[in-house]
Design a protein around this motif. Structure first.
Motif, PDB file in Angstrom:
ATOM      1  N   CYS A  97       2.432   1.009 -10.857  1.00 40.60           N
ATOM      2  CA  CYS A  97       0.743   1.722 -11.313  1.00 40.60           C
ATOM      3  C   CYS A  97       0.141   2.043 -12.183  1.00 40.60           C
ATOM      4  O   CYS A  97       0.085   3.375 -12.636  1.00 40.60           O
ATOM      5  N   PRO A  98      -0.552   0.561 -12.973  1.00 39.39           N
ATOM      6  CA  PRO A  98      -0.728  -0.739 -12.349  1.00 39.39           C
ATOM      7  C   PRO A  98       0.115  -1.417 -12.258  1.00 39.39           C
ATOM      8  O   PRO A  98       1.063  -2.851 -11.762  1.00 39.39           O
ATOM      9  N   CYS A 110       6.439   7.877  -7.254  1.00 41.39           N
ATOM     10  CA  CYS A 110       6.328   6.666  -6.264  1.00 41.39           C
ATOM     11  C   CYS A 110       7.607   5.869  -5.407  1.00 41.39           C
ATOM     12  O   CYS A 110       8.104   6.884  -5.597  1.00 41.39           O
ATOM     13  N   THR A 116       5.286  -2.729  -0.423  1.00 41.75           N
ATOM     14  CA  THR A 116       4.717  -2.154  -1.287  1.00 41.75           C
ATOM     15  C   THR A 116       4.554  -0.615  -2.061  1.00 41.75           C
ATOM     16  O   THR A 116       4.847  -0.338  -0.987  1.00 41.75           O
ATOM     17  N   CYS A 119       1.904   4.616  -4.979  1.00 45.91           N
ATOM     18  CA  CYS A 119       1.342   6.076  -5.419  1.00 45.91           C
ATOM     19  C   CYS A 119       1.193   6.658  -5.948  1.00 45.91           C
ATOM     20  O   CYS A 119       0.065   7.456  -5.017  1.00 45.91           O
ATOM     21  N   TYR A 129      -2.593   1.445  -6.441  1.00 40.72           N
ATOM     22  CA  TYR A 129      -2.207   1.458  -7.623  1.00 40.72           C
ATOM     23  C   TYR A 129      -2.193   2.265  -8.920  1.00 40.72           C
ATOM     24  O   TYR A 129      -2.033   1.504  -9.778  1.00 40.72           O
ATOM     25  N   GLU A 131      -5.087   1.602  -9.939  1.00 38.51           N
ATOM     26  CA  GLU A 131      -5.201   0.487 -11.697  1.00 38.51           C
ATOM     27  C   GLU A 131      -7.310   0.603 -12.072  1.00 38.51           C
ATOM     28  O   GLU A 131      -7.939   0.090 -12.267  1.00 38.51           O
TER      29      GLU A 131
END
Length: 1359
Positions: A97-98, A110, A116, A119, A129, A131
């Protein structure tokens, strides 16, 4: 089950309180085994470490593993996720995450949501994620080690916003309020003053100029500018973006500015010039008046460069481009340019002279290219200026001042109107020193006559053109040229044809008395003024005249295009009151055919070529070219890795193209006479692409050659004429040696449709017209076996004057030669001295070091009284003519003479350069010799002069090594030994060669740390063998890469059968990451292309059946397939940059399975550097700097094995060019069990060593400066059985060995640059090699059998 759990806790506490360590452990193990057997998922293996038997009972059990928690380590801490592994075991892994590394794991929690993770992000992060940064925060969470930080705008943003608004990556505040500005809204915006941070009281300046001190509010006299303290790289980035944006404006405007001379359209256009000039003035004050402070320099790059802002560059380039296309004919404000242009060009020079450093290299090189383009455009502005009797312009003189010393020519167009402005005595131009006391040249009108004035050390010389009084000139532009060759001068006038008269030409010549012939120039004090001079410049007495009245347009200086708009400064130029005069460009017969002049630096770019025609079943390109150049591109089309190139190579047409063919580029080259077109005549060259599968080449409408290829549509949209930007030429190794065209193009057609090249928006640095002077060859290079021969009506024995420039490193050589029977007349170098020989009577210069690589001018003369020799206007010697010397009759027969050598003289031919030569012919005026017209040209090069002055360090070292006589004698005693034997001794052993311990070029060119360059051969690669077993479970690889290629394999690993594999490669410029999961494949492909030549960071992760690709920390892509716990095993080695032949094609598309061409750095696995390279094939360090064509052998060692089509038997000829970086090393080696043949360098000498199976023999050449001087050296070896000849830069030696009747022509492997053996006699070569030919066949290293070690095929570091 729960009951039992509480019971276990009770037992645990009980025995713990009793202090029974061993009882506790025993009972714990028992309960743990029972409990874990009831769980659906087994507990982490970390719950029962082997070391538990040795731990004291006071340890809390959950502390054994950092990421586990719970009494039995059955849970993961926040930020970690329970992940199943092979064998049913579970481990706690960081949340992706990420990124699945602690520094970039920004999840509070998470868990698995299908394939997948899901998060829950920490504060300041967002995205599935985590990100990216949340609103109000900035950073790059997908870059290792980076995180999100809160925006800081000092409270100066919109108060209605919940968050401070800033750029989510840079943190720069985007909407500053309250009249504030800056990256953090930390200051008042220009035009306001006050305290932006605390008081927040930015108020408008109360000043007439609108500008004030930003803190006090005090008014400033002029404009001021707060220079943004951005990092240098970002500053350049903005500059390039602005330039790209401005191109759109230029594209729209340039089409409309051609050939406008009168009418309403001109008035509209003039208004735009007014606006442009005003904008330049504003930018000049904003950017040029800024004073660089120490604080600025600290934020500059390592060289202290502070680049100017982009808008200023584009404005100047924009303005010059407009002027170059047509003259402004109305009122245009130019008075402000007198400070703007010279100051800008001076500052550009500072930037240009700096060496690129650190991470700004690529951008600096781009800026340097833009600077060159701006200068080129400025020099080619074909527009006049109008002088009002008070104005003047100082112009940048010729870039090569050395050339002006022997010969100086200046041409211009001049218009006067006798009816409006009575002709008076006025100065037109002045070239000389600022105080008017040294040598000079000038042009003026005196007593209604045009007068050429000059001085060479002695008295002033005036050459009046009395045959055409100025008052009789028509009120149009007339062509004027002044020329000085040595002490001889001429003035030319051409009056264009009028309605009732033909074109008229006038000429007048003169000469300075005495023998002084050189224009004495001080570069620091030289000025070039047109129209007059300002008050602070003093003129010599003959030119103390009133300033000029009329219009002048400069044309050329020594045949280089020059413009008034390439000025240093202007004085009282006001085009509002004195607008430039329009000139009809086709008024003179020489210019009546529309043509374009290319100088080797500019090019024309036709974008979207199909706007005038389409690619059909028959596609045709036509270009008409006139040149004397040996090399130059005619036209080039490029689209990613596909290209089409038509060029001149050694004067012969050569066509090469690649439309993505599987077997590489197609090459059409031949030595047919029809293909040689560099004869100064126009030739029409046509290329026809027929039915998308056949290329047809026509020259002068005659079919020459055809070539077929797999059926492919032409994949191009743009076409370059006469050259291309450096970024294009560096995009492929095949284009790296391409040079710009020097010559003229009369027309270019696509599908029979004409294009005006000056009209195309992308055209840079070309001009209209095609002057005859462009096709005269006044310079020649002689190789030691060369000479030039011609005939003329001369009488050198009795009446002769001849002058020439020469440059050489050789002590002896014939410069000029003529003979009549046994009588000889010659000028030559003998042991460094210049010698004039007339029938055995010799006049010799006093100085004896004229072979120093510098340019020298000699003047030789013969008359009834004496024979004279003058070198550099200083070394003057003469002898009286012998009374016995017989006179020759002045007959009208033409006699043969030679430069640089002779087919009959016993003297050694000259090696070096001769330029601006002249002799007095009996039937015509003195003028520079045009070597191109000579009927005998033997091994001559008429382009450039490769002779360079050797570095001072090498000269000193050589003199020191040759100063001791005893030492030389010792060396001489050992010189009979084969060098291969003497070099086995100690390092301080003396030898016959100069003791050059180090080369001028470093053996370790500057390179990027942990970066490697993979060359363009098919299997360039590195092998890594040491990687952990955990790679079979999951992996986190990262690397950085840069390339211009569209295809290529970057990373590959697999098992022996290639059923399990993982790969990263390029396809059409896009990154593709793929790996196998059982019978399925995970495949991730980037949306953007990354083959732009810039560095890009790439992270590629495999986590079971899930794959992630992260590029530049900003873009994350993910893919997965069904299935988990699939066994996945790979075996050594791991390949980087390529794979062995035949591998990877099972899993990767064919084009991408070949080697990557470019650089890769910082290859890491799980954030640890991979450094255990087991094998290397065609890989070198990634060098930081300018590159050039060739093959580079790096100091890490390597060699090439040629294919068996190249045979070095008992008879062969091989030629190569080398530029070594070490004083000793193997160049070529062939051996069998019984014999061998080796070419190598040893302490700066070149040696050929032969063993024919019976005995060993050798020959060598020891150039005075060695082959380690940093220049290219040509080596030729010819073997004819037992005779071997070695030629190094035209110095020749040979050896005759024993006759060996057993010699056979068996094929043996040919090693280049080194050998597999590690013996001391086989040191590997370090340096560059190019143009290797064996028996006149070019060797292509890309097709070699093996490229082993650190060898880069196709490119060499240039410095």
């Amino acid at each position: 089950m729960l009951v039992f759990y509480f019971l276990s806790c009770y037992i645990f506490v009980c025995f713990f309180g009793a202090g029974g360590d061993y009882i506790y452990i025993y009972i714990y193990i028992y309960i743990f085994k029972f409990y874990s057997s009831k769980l659906k998922h087994k507990l982490p293996v970390a719950a029962v470490p082997q070391t538990v038997w040795q731990l004291p009972a006071t340890f809390a059990f959950a502390k054994i593993h950092q990421s586990n928690m719970g009494d039995f380590c059955e849970m993961c801490e926040d930020g970690y996720i329970l992940t199943p592994g092979l064998g049913g075991r579970h481990t706690c892994q960081p949340c992706a995450c990420p990124l699945p590394i602690p520094s970039n794991n920004f999840a509070v929690h998470c868990d698995k949501g299908g394939a997948t993770p899901r998060c829950k992000c920490q504060e300041g992060y967002s995205g599935n994620y985590c990100e990216r940064c949340a609103p109000g925060y900035y950073g790059s969470p997908m870059t290792t080690g980076s995180s999100c930080k809160r925006c800081d705008c000092n409270g100066n943003t919109d108060p209605n916003l919940i968050f401070n608004e800033c750029h989510n990556v840079t943190g720069h505040c985007q909407h500053c309020w309250g009249n504030t500005a800056g990256a953090n809204c930390e200051r008042c915006t220009p035009g306001f003053y006050g305290d932006a941070i605390s008081a927040k009281d930015c108020r408008e300046c109360d000043c007439e100029s609108g500008f004030c001190d930003m803190h006090t509010g005090g008014c400033l006299l002029g404009f001021s500018f707060f220079f943004l303290t951005l990092a240098c790289d970002q500053c350049i980035w903005h500059l390039i973006k602005d330039m790209e944006h401005s191109n759109k404006t230029l594209d729209q405007l340039k089409v409309g500015v051609l050939n406008i001379t009168t009418g309403a359209a001109a008035n509209d256009r003039v208004k735009y010039y007014n606006y442009t000039a005003h904008q330049l003035q504003v930018h000049a004050h904003l950017y040029l008046n800024h004073t660089v402070s120490p604080r600025d320099l600290r934020k500059s790059d390592a060289n202290g460069i502070r680049l100017l802002h982009s808008t200023f560059y584009q404005s100047l380039l924009f303005f010059f481009i407009h002027l170059s296309f047509r003259p402004p004919v109305g009122s245009m404000r130019m008075e402000n340019l007198n400070l703007l242009v010279p100051t800008l060009l001076d500052k550009l020079k500072v930037v240009e002279d700096k060496k690129p450093v650190n991470n700004v290299t690529t951008n600096i090189m781009r800026i340097r290219e833009l600077i060159a383009q701006a200068r080129s455009v400025a020099k080619k502005v074909q527009v006049s200026m109008k002088f009002n009797g008070q104005s003047s312009v100082e112009v940048h003189p010729h870039s090569n001042l050395e050339e002006l010393k022997t010969m100086t020519s200046i041409s211009l167009f001049m218009r006067v109107d006798p009816d409006k402005d009575p002709i008076e005595d006025r100065i037109i131009l002045y070239l000389g020193d600022r105080n008017g006391v040294k040598d000079y040249m000038g042009l003026a009108t005196k007593n209604d006559i045009l007068v050429f004035v000059y001085k060479l050390g002695g008295e002033d010389i005036e050459i009046p053109l009395s045959s055409k009084p100025v008052s009789q000139w028509p009120a149009v532009f007339n062509y004027v040229k002044i020329e000085r060759l040595g002490r001889h001068g001429k003035v030319f006038l051409t009056v264009p044809s009028q309605s009732s008269t033909d074109e008229q030409k006038f000429i007048q010549k003169g000469e300075a008395p005495g023998t002084e012939s050189l224009f004495d120039i001080d570069p620091q004090d030289l000025v070039f003024f047109v129209g007059g001079v300002p008050p602070d410049v003093k003129l010599p007495p003959p030119l103390i005249l009133a300033p000029f009245v009329g219009c002048i347009e400069l044309s050329s200086m020594n045949n280089d295009v020059i413009s008034l708009y390439n000025f240093k400064q202007t004085h009282k130029i006001n085009v509002t009151t004195s607008p430039p005069c329009p000139r009809y460009k086709l008024a003179f017969s020489q210019s009546r055919i529309a043509s374009y002049l290319f100088d080797g630096k500019g090019y024309a770019l036709i974008s979207n070529i199909e706007r005038r025609g389409t690619f059909n079943a028959v596609t045709r390109f036509d270009i008409s070219v006139r040149t004397i150049a040996s090399d130059g591109v005619l036209f080039l089309m490029v689209n990613e890795d596909k290209f089409f190139l038509l060029e001149l190579k050694n004067g012969i047409l050569r066509l090469m193209y690649d439309f993505g063919f599987s077997n590489g580029p197609k090459l059409l080259e031949n030595n047919l006479a029809k293909l040689q077109i560099n004869d100064a005549k126009y030739h029409e060259v046509s290329v026809i692409y027929h039915q998308s599968k056949k290329v047809i080449l026509l020259v002068d409408k005659s079919h020459v050659k055809s070539m077929e290829n797999p059926k492919t549509t032409l994949p191009f949209a743009d076409i370059y004429i006469g050259g291309a930007p450096s970024s294009i030429l560096k995009s492929r190794p095949e284009l790296s040696s391409v040079v710009g065209l020097k010559g003229c193009v009369k027309g270019f057609q696509f599908q029979r449709k004409d294009f005006n090249l000056l009209e195309e928006p992308g055209t840079i640095g070309i001009s209209s017209g095609c002057p005859e002077e462009s096709f005269m060859s006044r310079k020649a290079y002689f190789s030691g076996k060369s000479y030039l021969g011609s005939t003329a009506k001369i009488s050198p024995f009795d009446n002769f004057e001849g002058g020439l420039n020469f440059r050489t490193l050789q002590p002896s050589g014939l410069l000029f030669y003529h003979n009549e029977g046994s009588d000889e007349f010659s000028i030559s170098l003998e042991n460094g001295a210049v010698v004039l020989n007339n029938r055995g009577v010799k006049v010799k210069s006093h100085k004896k070091q004229y072979n120093d690589g510098s340019s020298h001018f000699l003047l030789a003369s013969v008359n009834n009284q004496k024979y004279s020799l003058l070198v550099d206007d200083e070394d003057k010697q003469f002898k009286k003519r012998p009374t016995s010397a017989a006179g020759s009759s002045y007959d009208s027969e033409e006699k043969t003479f030679y430069y640089g050598g002779s087919p009959s003289s016993t003297s050694k031919n000259f090696t070096g350069c001769i330029s601006y030569a002249y002799i007095n012919r009996l039937d015509r005026d003195i003028e520079p010799e045009d070597f191109k017209r000579y009927p005998e040209k033997v091994q001559i090069s008429l382009e450039g002069c490769p002779v360079q002055r050797p570095p001072a360090a090498l000269l000193l070292r050589h003199r020191a090594n040759t100063s001791g006589t005893k030492q030389s004698q010792k060396v001489k005693d050992k010189s009979s030994l084969p060098p291969v034997l003497t070099e086995l001794g100690s390092d301080d052993q003396e030898s016959a060669e100069p003791n050059i311990k180090s080369c001028f070029l470093s053996s370790s060119p500057k390179s990027i740390h942990h970066a490697f360059r993979f060359s363009s051969i098919a299997n360039s690669r590195q092998h890594y063998t040491d990687f952990p077993d955990s790679l079979s479970q999951r992996s986190h690889f990262s690397l950085s890469m840069k390339t211009h290629s569209s295809f290529g394999l970057i990373f590959y690993v697999s098992d022996a059968q290639e059923d399990n594999f993982m790969a990263l490669f390029l396809a059409h410029g896009k990154l593709v990451y793929t790996f196998s999961v059982g019978d399925q494949k995970v495949k991730i492909k980037s949306e953007d292309k990354y083959n732009d030549g810039a560095w890009h960071s790439v992270i590629f992760i495999r986590d079971g059946n899930v794959g992630r690709l992260i590029v530049d920390g900003l873009t994350m892509l993910e893919d997965s397939v069904q299935g988990n716990n699939v066994s996945w095993h790979i075996s050594s080695p791991l390949y980087v940059g390529g794979v062995p032949a035949g591998r990877a094609q099972k899993n990767i598309q064919r084009n991408s399975a070949y080697s990557f061409t470019g650089c890769i750095k910082n290859l890491q696995l799980d954030r640890k550097q991979l450094s255990s390279v087991a094998d290397t094939f065609g890989v070198t360090p990634c060098f930081d700097g300018v590159s050039e064509g060739g093959t580079y052998f790096s100091e890490e060692g390597g060699y090439i094995v040629l294919d068996d089509s190249f045979n070095l038997g008992p008879r062969f000829e091989l030629v190569m060019e080398v530029r070594p970086r070490v004083a000793s090393g193997v160049l070529l080696h062939v051996h069998s069990a019984d014999d061998y043949f080796t070419v190598y360098i040893h302490q700066g000498a070149v040696v050929v060593l032969v063993n024919d199976g019976t005995r060993e023999f050798f020959t060598k050449v020891s150039p005075k400066q060695g082959v380690c001087s940093g220049s290219w050296h040509k080596i030729t070896v010819i073997r004819d059985a037992n005779v071997v000849q070695l030629d190094v830069d035209s110095e020749i030696n040979h050896v005759v060995g024993p006759l060996s009747p057993s010699s056979t022509d068996s094929r043996k492997p040919v090693f280049i640059g080194g050998t597999p053996e590690s013996a001391a006699t086989r040191k590997a070569f370090v340096g560059c090699m190019r143009n290797l030919t064996i028996n006149n066949s070019q060797v292509n290293f890309s097709k070699a059998v093996l490229v082993s070690g650190a060898v880069s095929v196709g490119t060499c570091p240039a410095t």
